[in-house]
Write an enzyme that holds these catalytic residues in place. Structure first.
Site, PDB file in Angstrom:
ATOM      1  N   PRO A 102      55.593 -27.512  55.100  1.00 53.53           N
ATOM      2  CA  PRO A 102      54.181 -27.811  54.876  1.00 53.53           C
ATOM      3  C   PRO A 102      53.995 -29.027  53.984  1.00 53.53           C
ATOM      4  CG  PRO A 102      54.859 -26.032  53.439  1.00 53.53           C
ATOM      5  CD  PRO A 102      56.057 -26.364  54.293  1.00 53.53           C
ATOM      6  N   CYS A 155      36.800 -56.294  53.871  1.00 53.80           N
ATOM      7  CA  CYS A 155      36.032 -57.101  54.814  1.00 53.80           C
ATOM      8  C   CYS A 155      36.225 -56.696  56.261  1.00 53.80           C
ATOM      9  CB  CYS A 155      36.392 -58.560  54.605  1.00 53.80           C
ATOM     10  SG  CYS A 155      35.951 -59.024  52.939  1.00 53.80           S
TER      11      CYS A 155
END
Ligand code: LLP
Length: 443
Positions: free
Chosen positions: A302, A373
């Site tokens: 996990p 951006c």
């Protein structure tokens, strides 16, 4: 503490809890402040700056303990999947709790060895493209198991082990062709995926492997994907694995280990953390039932379900702006810090760190965006939030897994600092990068 509004939903005990703040950090005592364990996130942000990853040691321990409890009736090792969050302090914390590790690169192995040299014997090495150099390091370290994903890799490993006059313990990672009902990028158990060896071909390959003197056939491994919240795919997969184990034993192989992989999902939208132990028990039943009677040592890998809800990304609102009625919160964290929304369209709950009481709890819808951006740089779209002002702190929740681990330096943005909280102490576990760090190594 009286929960109000969405506060209840926003809590992630024992890691993240709203408490009335004391310590004089806040002027209005009626405010509830999100704490990591016993420390207000306002204070941590003040001290370490933003964007900042904050993790709760208790939450990590508690979640690991839930696994251990759910699988207590079978011989097993939890091998935490390092890729989810590979910070050395977190690895060390888990190693101290007796955890093993799942690594997928020489780099991850080196991290584990740095965190705790003795953990090597509990390391499983997965991945479709292990190089000879990586295998050699792992052999020298004496790891527990190689999860081999192709015939070519098998021969490469045999060669490396022979050169070192040692034997490599191997499992084949089989591809069970089971659909996992998760995002296509993180589904791995179908024939069309690059992972594993087709189940039908695996017996022949086991036969070949058993002839190589530098290989010791020891197990079967599988991993069908990540963020899987329903149990039938696990059950189905393990039934196929169990059949294979029986066949392989009939073929004369000594199959000691079954590696069930990772993949148990978390609820990003409405977590019910009180239910976690119960949920892991259901997962344990799905994994263990098909294996009943086989007497294998079970390995689990996990990642997300151990560290996901134990971490939050704390960010500050730089500007509020609106373009023709569309409202934006421009924050100082961006897709380079947490790429999950951009990459998988993932939802992360976002809450103001200070929940002010009284009348000012109107809701507005915002896109929460970073300074990068491109329009793909967002943390949430059309998110309803209580009134937020420039300078306010927000917590992006459930960011402990695949947050910092996938962070980049896009737009020459130094990566965030990381802080680990345990009770009343907070310590930096990774310094904030500086631009000079980013340019080092460039000619
Ligand atoms: N074992 C293997 C072989 C894996 O490939 C993975 C995850 C795990 C274990 C751990 O799975 P978990 O328990 O964390 O679901 N970046 C994506 C997740 C990628 C998972 C890759 N493999 C995300 O942010 O959702």
């Amino acid at each position: 503490m009286t929960p109000r509004g969405n506060i209840n939903l926003a809590q992630r005990p024992p890691g993240f809890i709203f408490r009335k703040s004391r310590n004089g950090v806040l002027s209005r005592s009626a405010n509830l402040v999100l704490h990591c364990e016993h420390i207000p996130l306002t204070r941590i942000a003040e001290r370490y700056g933003t964007p900042l990853y904050v993790y709760s040691a208790s939450a990590i321990r508690e979640r690991l303990a839930a696994y251990t409890a759910a699988f207590r009736n079978v011989s097993h090792t939890v091998c935490y999947s390092v890729k989810a969050n590979s910070n050395l302090s977190i690895l060390r914390l888990l190693a101290r709790e007796g955890c093993g590790f799942d690594v997928v690169s020489g780099g991850e192995l080196q991290r584990v060895l740095t965190a705790d040299r003795r953990a090597a014997k509990k390391v499983v090495f997965s991945g479709v493209g292990k190089t000879r150099a990586e295998m050699t390091v792992a052999l020298k370290a004496g790891i527990l198991l190689f999860n081999v994903e192709s015939e070519s890799e098998l021969w490469a490993l045999a060669e490396c082990a022979a050169q070192l006059r040692t034997t490599a313990r191997v499992a084949l990672r089989v591809n069970p062709d089971v659909a996992a009902n998760t995002h296509p990028y993180i589904s791995t158990g179908l024939r069309k995926h690059k992972f594993g060896v087709p189940m039908r071909e695996s017996r022949a390959l086991y036969a070949k492997a058993s002839v190589a003197r530098s290989l010791e056939v020891a197990g079967v491994s599988v991993h069908i994907g990540s963020q899987i919240k329903e149990m039938p795919p696990f059950d189905e997969t393990m039934s196929r694995v169990a059949d294979l184990v029986r066949q392989l034993r009939e073929d004369g192989h000594n199959i000691e280990y079954v590696d069930a992989g990772g993949g148990l999902g978390i609820d990003y939208e409405k977590p019910n953390l009180a239910e976690f132990a119960n949920y892991v028990s259901k997962y344990a039943a799905a994994v263990m039932n098909p294996l009943r009677g086989l007497k294998v040592h079970l390995l689990l890998e996990p990642g997300r379900s151990i560290v996901g809800p134990a971490g939050a990304l704390i960010t500050r609102v730089i500007y509020k702006k609106s373009n023709e009625g569309k409202r934006f919160l421009v924050v100082d964290a961006a897709m380079n810090d947490l790429i999950r929304p951009s990459l998988y369209d993932a939802y992360h709950q976002i809450v103001p760190v200070i929940q002010s009481g009284g009348a000012s709890t109107g809701k507005e819808k915002f896109d929460v965006v970073g300074p990068i951006c491109e329009s793909g740089d967002f943390l949430a779209h059309d998110r309803e939030l209580p009134t937020v002002e420039e300078g306010d702190l927000l917590a992006i929740l459930d960011a402990g897994a695949y947050g910092m681990a996938l962070a980049s330096n896009y737009n020459t943005r130094p990566r965030a600092a990381e802080v680990l909280v345990s009770g009343k102490t907070a310590k930096a576990i990774r310094k904030r990068e500086r631009v000079a760090d980013l340019m080092r190594g460039e000619l």
